[in-house]
Write a protein that holds these residues in place. Structure first.
Motif, mmCIF file in Angstrom:
data_model
loop_
_atom_site.group_PDB
_atom_site.id
_atom_site.type_symbol
_atom_site.label_atom_id
_atom_site.label_comp_id
_atom_site.label_asym_id
_atom_site.label_seq_id
_atom_site.Cartn_x
_atom_site.Cartn_y
_atom_site.Cartn_z
ATOM 1 N N MET A 1 0.845 -1.167 0.000
ATOM 2 C CA MET A 1 0.000 0.000 0.000
ATOM 3 C C MET A 1 0.892 1.232 0.000
ATOM 4 S SD MET A 1 -2.805 1.230 2.865
ATOM 5 C CE MET A 1 -3.288 -0.391 3.236
ATOM 6 N N GLY A 2 0.624 2.158 -0.899
ATOM 7 C CA GLY A 2 1.425 3.364 -1.010
ATOM 8 C C GLY A 2 1.053 4.396 0.046
ATOM 9 N N ALA A 3 1.932 5.334 0.239
ATOM 10 C CA ALA A 3 1.722 6.388 1.243
ATOM 11 C C ALA A 3 0.492 7.233 0.905
ATOM 12 C CB ALA A 3 2.967 7.260 1.363
ATOM 13 N N GLU A 4 0.303 7.509 -0.393
ATOM 14 C CA GLU A 4 -0.866 8.314 -0.790
ATOM 15 C C GLU A 4 -2.164 7.570 -0.484
ATOM 16 O OE1 GLU A 4 -0.952 10.016 -4.699
ATOM 17 O OE2 GLU A 4 1.178 10.522 -4.575
ATOM 18 N N HIS A 5 -2.186 6.290 -0.761
ATOM 19 C CA HIS A 5 -3.383 5.482 -0.498
ATOM 20 C C HIS A 5 -3.683 5.449 1.006
ATOM 21 C CE1 HIS A 5 -6.489 2.533 -1.172
ATOM 22 N NE2 HIS A 5 -5.922 1.714 -0.284
ATOM 23 N N ALA A 6 -2.637 5.249 1.812
ATOM 24 C CA ALA A 6 -2.813 5.211 3.265
ATOM 25 C C ALA A 6 -3.330 6.557 3.776
ATOM 26 C CB ALA A 6 -1.504 4.846 3.962
ATOM 27 N N HIS A 7 -2.800 7.650 3.225
ATOM 28 C CA HIS A 7 -3.265 8.987 3.629
ATOM 29 C C HIS A 7 -4.742 9.177 3.259
ATOM 30 C CE1 HIS A 7 -3.179 13.224 4.585
ATOM 31 N NE2 HIS A 7 -3.660 13.481 3.382
ATOM 32 N N GLY A 8 -5.118 8.690 2.074
ATOM 33 C CA GLY A 8 -6.515 8.796 1.644
ATOM 34 C C GLY A 8 -7.450 8.012 2.555
ATOM 35 N N LEU A 9 -7.026 6.814 2.958
ATOM 36 C CA LEU A 9 -7.837 6.012 3.878
ATOM 37 C C LEU A 9 -7.975 6.700 5.235
ATOM 38 C CD1 LEU A 9 -6.594 2.384 3.133
ATOM 39 C CD2 LEU A 9 -8.789 3.411 2.514
ATOM 40 N N ALA A 10 -6.901 7.288 5.721
ATOM 41 C CA ALA A 10 -6.940 7.990 7.006
ATOM 42 C C ALA A 10 -7.868 9.193 6.931
ATOM 43 C CB ALA A 10 -5.535 8.419 7.423
ATOM 44 N N ALA A 11 -7.834 9.915 5.816
ATOM 45 C CA ALA A 11 -8.712 11.076 5.645
ATOM 46 C C ALA A 11 -10.176 10.643 5.579
ATOM 47 C CB ALA A 11 -8.325 11.854 4.391
ATOM 48 N N ASP A 12 -10.452 9.542 4.868
ATOM 49 C CA ASP A 12 -11.819 9.019 4.794
ATOM 50 C C ASP A 12 -12.324 8.602 6.176
ATOM 51 O OD1 ASP A 12 -11.819 9.422 2.067
ATOM 52 O OD2 ASP A 12 -11.502 7.298 1.565
ATOM 53 N N ALA A 14 -11.262 9.759 9.081
ATOM 54 C CA ALA A 14 -11.465 10.974 9.879
ATOM 55 C C ALA A 14 -12.786 11.644 9.516
ATOM 56 C CB ALA A 14 -10.296 11.932 9.680
ATOM 57 N N ASP A 15 -13.111 11.700 8.234
ATOM 58 C CA ASP A 15 -14.385 12.288 7.796
ATOM 59 C C ASP A 15 -15.573 11.501 8.347
ATOM 60 O OD1 ASP A 15 -13.108 14.308 6.395
ATOM 61 O OD2 ASP A 15 -13.277 13.293 4.449
ATOM 62 N N ALA A 16 -15.487 10.177 8.297
ATOM 63 C CA ALA A 16 -16.574 9.331 8.810
ATOM 64 C C ALA A 16 -16.723 9.504 10.316
ATOM 65 C CB ALA A 16 -16.314 7.866 8.467
ATOM 66 N N LEU A 17 -15.618 9.605 11.016
ATOM 67 C CA LEU A 17 -15.651 9.802 12.468
ATOM 68 C C LEU A 17 -16.274 11.144 12.828
ATOM 69 C CD1 LEU A 17 -14.796 8.229 14.959
ATOM 70 C CD2 LEU A 17 -12.599 9.377 14.834
#
Length: 91
Positions: A1-12, A14-17
């Motif tokens: 998993m790339g860093a950009e993908h991991a950042h996108g998952l973390a942002a998603d 955070a938005d859901a939370l």
């Protein structure tokens, strides 16, 4: 998993939370602040309160001296969830 993908998952996540927190807060009187509404008195209690509907027990103001079952009243809820019966409204 790339860093950009991991950042996108973390942002998603955070938005859901954040969205879940907003929805939970909207349902909690202590978070959303005070509220008022009208209701019908279903019981007059000896301790200075009236029941409004099935779930609300509200302390009467001194000015609401002669409550009766069937009265249409204004009730107000504090930010901590306590209710006041402000008095009868005109028919």
């Amino acid at each position: 998993m790339g860093a950009e993908h991991a950042h996108g998952l973390a942002a998603d996540f955070a938005d859901a939370l954040r969205q879940q927190a907003v929805q939970s807060a909207a349902a909690a009187p202590a978070v959303r602040g005070s509220d008022w509404r009208t209701g019908t008195v279903t019981a007059v209690n000896a301790d200075g309160t009236v029941s409004v509907g099935d779930a609300i027990r509200a302390r009467r103001l001194e000015s609401y001296a002669t409550p009766a079952i069937g009265d249409r009243v204004v009730i107000s809820q504090s930010g901590t969830g306590n209710w006041l019966a402000l008095g009868r409204i005109a028919a």
